[in-house]
Scaffold this active site. Structure first.
Site, PDB file in Angstrom:
ATOM      1  N   ARG A 187      23.266 -23.016   1.506  1.00 21.54           N
ATOM      2  CA  ARG A 187      23.866 -22.855  -0.044  1.00 21.54           C
ATOM      3  C   ARG A 187      25.521 -22.859   0.312  1.00 21.54           C
ATOM      4  O   ARG A 187      26.082 -21.719   0.848  1.00 21.54           O
ATOM      5  CB  ARG A 187      23.470 -21.663  -0.481  1.00 21.54           C
ATOM      6  CG  ARG A 187      24.103 -21.409  -2.102  1.00 21.54           C
ATOM      7  CD  ARG A 187      23.428 -20.498  -2.716  1.00 21.54           C
ATOM      8  NE  ARG A 187      24.060 -20.140  -4.060  1.00 21.54           N
ATOM      9  CZ  ARG A 187      24.627 -18.936  -4.524  1.00 21.54           C
ATOM     10  NH1 ARG A 187      24.421 -17.867  -3.846  1.00 21.54           N
ATOM     11  NH2 ARG A 187      25.300 -18.963  -5.485  1.00 21.54           N
ATOM     12  N   HIS A 206      32.102 -20.640  -7.675  1.00 21.09           N
ATOM     13  CA  HIS A 206      31.845 -19.188  -7.150  1.00 21.09           C
ATOM     14  C   HIS A 206      33.067 -18.436  -7.350  1.00 21.09           C
ATOM     15  O   HIS A 206      33.900 -18.290  -6.237  1.00 21.09           O
ATOM     16  CB  HIS A 206      31.423 -19.306  -5.671  1.00 21.09           C
ATOM     17  CG  HIS A 206      30.761 -18.109  -5.138  1.00 21.09           C
ATOM     18  ND1 HIS A 206      29.221 -18.053  -4.638  1.00 21.09           N
ATOM     19  CD2 HIS A 206      31.177 -16.748  -5.226  1.00 21.09           C
ATOM     20  CE1 HIS A 206      29.195 -16.942  -4.222  1.00 21.09           C
ATOM     21  NE2 HIS A 206      29.965 -16.251  -4.472  1.00 21.09           N
ATOM     22  N   GLU A 256      26.911 -15.594 -10.558  1.00 19.13           N
ATOM     23  CA  GLU A 256      27.238 -14.508 -11.054  1.00 19.13           C
ATOM     24  C   GLU A 256      28.025 -14.283 -12.178  1.00 19.13           C
ATOM     25  O   GLU A 256      28.930 -13.670 -12.174  1.00 19.13           O
ATOM     26  CB  GLU A 256      27.436 -13.603 -10.053  1.00 19.13           C
ATOM     27  CG  GLU A 256      26.527 -13.229  -8.720  1.00 19.13           C
ATOM     28  CD  GLU A 256      27.025 -12.579  -7.592  1.00 19.13           C
ATOM     29  OE1 GLU A 256      28.098 -11.899  -7.710  1.00 19.13           O
ATOM     30  OE2 GLU A 256      25.926 -12.030  -6.957  1.00 19.13           O
ATOM     31  N   ASN A 260      20.239 -13.229  -7.285  1.00 26.49           N
ATOM     32  CA  ASN A 260      20.949 -12.797  -6.243  1.00 26.49           C
ATOM     33  C   ASN A 260      20.792 -10.968  -6.186  1.00 26.49           C
ATOM     34  O   ASN A 260      21.067 -10.379  -7.143  1.00 26.49           O
ATOM     35  CB  ASN A 260      22.659 -12.496  -6.247  1.00 26.49           C
ATOM     36  CG  ASN A 260      23.194 -14.177  -6.388  1.00 26.49           C
ATOM     37  OD1 ASN A 260      22.293 -14.971  -5.732  1.00 26.49           O
ATOM     38  ND2 ASN A 260      24.188 -14.443  -6.522  1.00 26.49           N
ATOM     39  N   TYR A 280      20.783  -7.342  -4.264  1.00 29.91           N
ATOM     40  CA  TYR A 280      21.325  -6.631  -2.980  1.00 29.91           C
ATOM     41  C   TYR A 280      20.741  -5.190  -2.946  1.00 29.91           C
ATOM     42  O   TYR A 280      20.615  -4.547  -1.964  1.00 29.91           O
ATOM     43  CB  TYR A 280      22.736  -6.435  -3.052  1.00 29.91           C
ATOM     44  CG  TYR A 280      23.370  -7.858  -2.778  1.00 29.91           C
ATOM     45  CD1 TYR A 280      23.794  -8.027  -1.238  1.00 29.91           C
ATOM     46  CD2 TYR A 280      23.831  -8.634  -3.683  1.00 29.91           C
ATOM     47  CE1 TYR A 280      24.367  -9.190  -0.848  1.00 29.91           C
ATOM     48  CE2 TYR A 280      24.477  -9.912  -3.268  1.00 29.91           C
ATOM     49  CZ  TYR A 280      24.725 -10.107  -1.867  1.00 29.91           C
ATOM     50  OH  TYR A 280      25.127 -11.438  -1.541  1.00 29.91           O
ATOM     51  N   GLU A 286      20.600 -15.087  -3.128  1.00 32.60           N
ATOM     52  CA  GLU A 286      21.596 -14.089  -1.896  1.00 32.60           C
ATOM     53  C   GLU A 286      20.873 -12.796  -1.739  1.00 32.60           C
ATOM     54  O   GLU A 286      20.323 -12.223  -2.813  1.00 32.60           O
ATOM     55  CB  GLU A 286      22.854 -13.743  -2.922  1.00 32.60           C
ATOM     56  CG  GLU A 286      23.943 -14.820  -2.660  1.00 32.60           C
ATOM     57  CD  GLU A 286      25.157 -14.496  -3.366  1.00 32.60           C
ATOM     58  OE1 GLU A 286      25.740 -13.130  -3.334  1.00 32.60           O
ATOM     59  OE2 GLU A 286      25.855 -15.281  -3.710  1.00 32.60           O
TER      60      GLU A 286
HETATM   61  C1  GBH Z   1      27.781 -11.111  -4.266  1.00 31.13           C
HETATM   62  O1  GBH Z   1      27.920 -10.276  -5.462  1.00 31.13           O
HETATM   63  C2  GBH Z   1      28.696 -12.256  -4.222  1.00 31.13           C
HETATM   64  O2  GBH Z   1      28.087 -13.425  -4.990  1.00 31.13           O
HETATM   65  C3  GBH Z   1      29.251 -12.831  -2.722  1.00 31.13           C
HETATM   66  O3  GBH Z   1      30.248 -13.749  -3.010  1.00 31.13           O
HETATM   67  C4  GBH Z   1      29.653 -11.594  -2.189  1.00 31.13           C
HETATM   68  O4  GBH Z   1      30.238 -11.883  -0.927  1.00 31.13           O
HETATM   69  C5  GBH Z   1      28.556 -10.810  -2.046  1.00 31.13           C
HETATM   70  O5  GBH Z   1      27.892 -10.193  -3.326  1.00 31.13           O
HETATM   71  C6  GBH Z   1      28.793  -9.298  -1.236  1.00 31.13           C
HETATM   72  O6  GBH Z   1      29.535  -8.573  -1.878  1.00 31.13           O
HETATM   73  O7  GBH Z   1      33.024  -2.317  -5.890  1.00 31.13           O
HETATM   74  O8  GBH Z   1      31.481  -0.505  -6.711  1.00 31.13           O
HETATM   75  O9  GBH Z   1      32.547  -1.702  -8.264  1.00 31.13           O
HETATM   76  C7  GBH Z   1      26.850  -9.276  -5.491  1.00 31.13           C
HETATM   77  C8  GBH Z   1      26.976  -8.462  -6.695  1.00 31.13           C
HETATM   78  C9  GBH Z   1      28.398  -7.064  -7.907  1.00 31.13           C
HETATM   79  C10 GBH Z   1      27.873  -6.465  -5.523  1.00 31.13           C
HETATM   80  C11 GBH Z   1      29.684  -5.919  -7.717  1.00 31.13           C
HETATM   81  C12 GBH Z   1      29.235  -5.597  -5.583  1.00 31.13           C
HETATM   82  C13 GBH Z   1      30.772  -4.328  -6.961  1.00 31.13           C
HETATM   83  C14 GBH Z   1      30.543  -2.774  -6.893  1.00 31.13           C
HETATM   84  N1  GBH Z   1      28.172  -7.475  -6.558  1.00 31.13           N
HETATM   85  N2  GBH Z   1      29.287  -5.020  -6.821  1.00 31.13           N
HETATM   86  S1  GBH Z   1      31.808  -1.896  -7.059  1.00 31.13           S
END
Ligand code: GBH
Length: 483
Positions: A74, A119, A164, A306, A308, A374
């Site tokens: 991707r 992105h 996102e 996505n 996490y 993701e």
């Molecule tokens: C992904 O977003 C992105 O698509 C990707 O590009 C990136 O590299 C990857 O995350 C890893 O971070 O800092 O406490 O405000 C994931 C969703 C939403 C996760 C916002 C982090 C920020 C929390 N993201 N969140 S904060």
């Protein structure tokens, strides 16, 4: 077997995070080029001018992809590399040539590309005309998308329009911690989200009516979501707060596309109620779709998720006097103290949350085909090549995906680890490493070296093909500290 025969095993990257070549061959600037060069925006004022230099070192990335044994890769296109001012008036042929080579190299080694059109990196020229806040952006995005379908769609069969939209809208326009760094609380993010949905839908309709018959590909948008559950399962307020939180995150984009063509009612009501409470006199902050807009419902051929981490949810601590999304949403997210934390503070390590979320998606969004586009886990600070904890995380998570398929009947067709290699992690710069490959940013050659977790992932991919993974999973005891 535990995974369907043609299950997609992938890893992901994004243009601005890896390519570098920020001014190479007529590429136009994007909002991330601008943002990074403003003082104080990014960790140690770092930027993606060079990043992993994938613009010149694509061959090295391809070697990494081979070493992992991926079936899919991707990547995202840099809009401003293809169309320097964002419009199809000027096409940068060097950019077209670059992505053609990437796609052709992948295909000739039996790896299928999944391409994200957007992105986070809007051409600066379009930001200067209002960016995602301006309704015209939907038309401009649609032109860019059609250009890409036309140029690359003979070979690319999996498309993500926007990655996102939640993050773009909220972090970029409410919190101001991502480009374009706007903090117009309580208004801009909703407007940006609205135009992103309109843009996505236009592009999907273009594909559907013009390209689908010949190209036979599929188009979706990638939504990010944590697994959310009530802090106290027997408390009405926590249950309601969880519903509200879901509406403002996953629901904001998935509900219109998969369920009703409009925003979740809970979201609209919460915003309206808050406007009344603070005597906000402007127009409705959450825009309405009109008959002039493209139809939103049904504009996804699969569900791209996505994932996490997970959160427990309770009501917020009262609301602020001024309008903002935080007050509208009015929830507080907490981490269970028993959940292990990894490199970044927001990421509690919760593989079983993914299974829960997949089941929720099946039930809520009418059993769609799902790709996990993701999923990953980062390290910060002391560098470990033998990253055993991350290796374990991938294994656990993939086991959870297999259970979602086998036991919950979720139609998962693919899994993409984030990320192929360490890269420019947005506001965290190079301090946070999500790669399956280590990148030595102090080496002019930017050497890529496989982590232990990369090795683990490649073993899993190989084992799922020969049945060995099945055996391992049978021996694995159930342990999920979610409800
Ligand atoms: C992904 O977003 C992105 O698509 C990707 O590009 C990136 O590299 C990857 O995350 C890893 O971070 O800092 O406490 O405000 C994931 C969703 C939403 C996760 C916002 C982090 C920020 C929390 N993201 N969140 S904060």
């Amino acid at each position: 077997n535990m995974f369907p025969r043609d299950f997609a095993w992938g890893a992901g990257t994004a243009a601005y995070q890896i390519e570098g070549g920020s001014q190479a061959d007529l590429k136009g600037p994007s909002i991330w080029d601008t943002f990074c060069h403003e003082k104080g925006r990014v960790f140690e004022d770092q930027n993606g001018d060079v990043a992993c230099n994938s613009y010149e070192l694509w061959d090295k990335d391809l070697e990494c992809i081979h070493q992992l044994g991926l079936t899919h890769y991707r990547l995202s296109f840099s809009w401003a590399r293809l169309l320097p001012d964002g419009t199809t008036r000027h096409v940068n042929q060097k950019g077209v040539k670059y992505y053609n080579k990437v796609i052709d190299d992948l295909l000739s080694s039996n790896v299928s590309p999944m391409v994200t059109l957007y992105h986070f990196d809007l051409p600066q020229a379009l930001q200067d005309q209002g960016g995602w806040k301006s309704p015209i952006i939907a038309v401009l995005f649609d032109s860019y998308a059609k250009f890409c379908f036309q140029t690359f769609g003979d070979r690319v069969k999996l498309w993500i329009t926007i990655n996102e939209p939640y993050v773009c809208a909220k972090l970029g326009n409410e919190d101001g911690i991502h480009a374009p760094g706007i903090q117009e609380k309580g208004t801009a993010a909703y407007l940006v989200g609205h135009n992103m949905l309109r843009a996505h839908a236009m592009a999907w309709h273009s594909y559907d009516s013009v390209y689908r018959r010949e190209q036979k590909g599929e188009v979706s948008l990638a939504v990010n979501s944590d697994w959310l559950e009530p802090l106290r399962h027997d408390h009405e307020e926590d249950i309601a707060a969880t519903e509200r939180n879901r509406a403002f995150t996953l629901g904001w984009f998935a509900w219109p596309v998969f369920v009703t063509g409009d925003y979740p009612e809970i979201m609209r009501c919460a915003i309206e109620a808050q406007s009344i409470k603070v005597n906000y006199s402007g127009a409705s902050r959450l825009p309405r779709f009109t008959s002039d807009d493209p139809v939103i419902l049904g504009t996804a051929d699969f569900f791209a998720l996505n994932y996490y981490t997970s959160r427990k949810v309770k009501p917020g601590q009262g609301v602020e006097r001024n309008i903002c999304m935080k007050s509208d949403r009015n929830v507080e997210e907490v981490l269970d103290p028993s959940w292990p934390i990894c490199g970044v503070s927001w990421l509690a390590v919760m593989p079983c949350g993914l299974r829960k979320l997949l089941k929720y998606i099946k039930e809520t969004f009418n059993n769609p085909v799902v790709y996990v586009t993701e999923n990953g886990f980062s390290q910060v600070g002391m560098l470990q090549m033998e990253d055993i904890q991350r290796a374990g995380y991938y294994k656990e998570t993939i086991l959870e995906v297999s259970k979602a398929i086998q036991e919950d009947g979720v139609d998962v067709r693919g899994y993409f680890a984030w990320s192929l290699m360490d890269n420019f992690e947005w506001a965290d710069g190079f301090s946070v490493r999500f790669g399956l490959f280590h990148v030595d940013f102090s080496d002019p050659k930017l050497r890529r070296t496989m982590y232990r977790s990369g090795k683990e992932y490649s073993n899993i991919i190989a084992d799922t093909n020969n049945g060995a993974f099945l055996w391992q999973s049978k021996r694995k005891k159930e342990k999920c500290n979610l409800h």
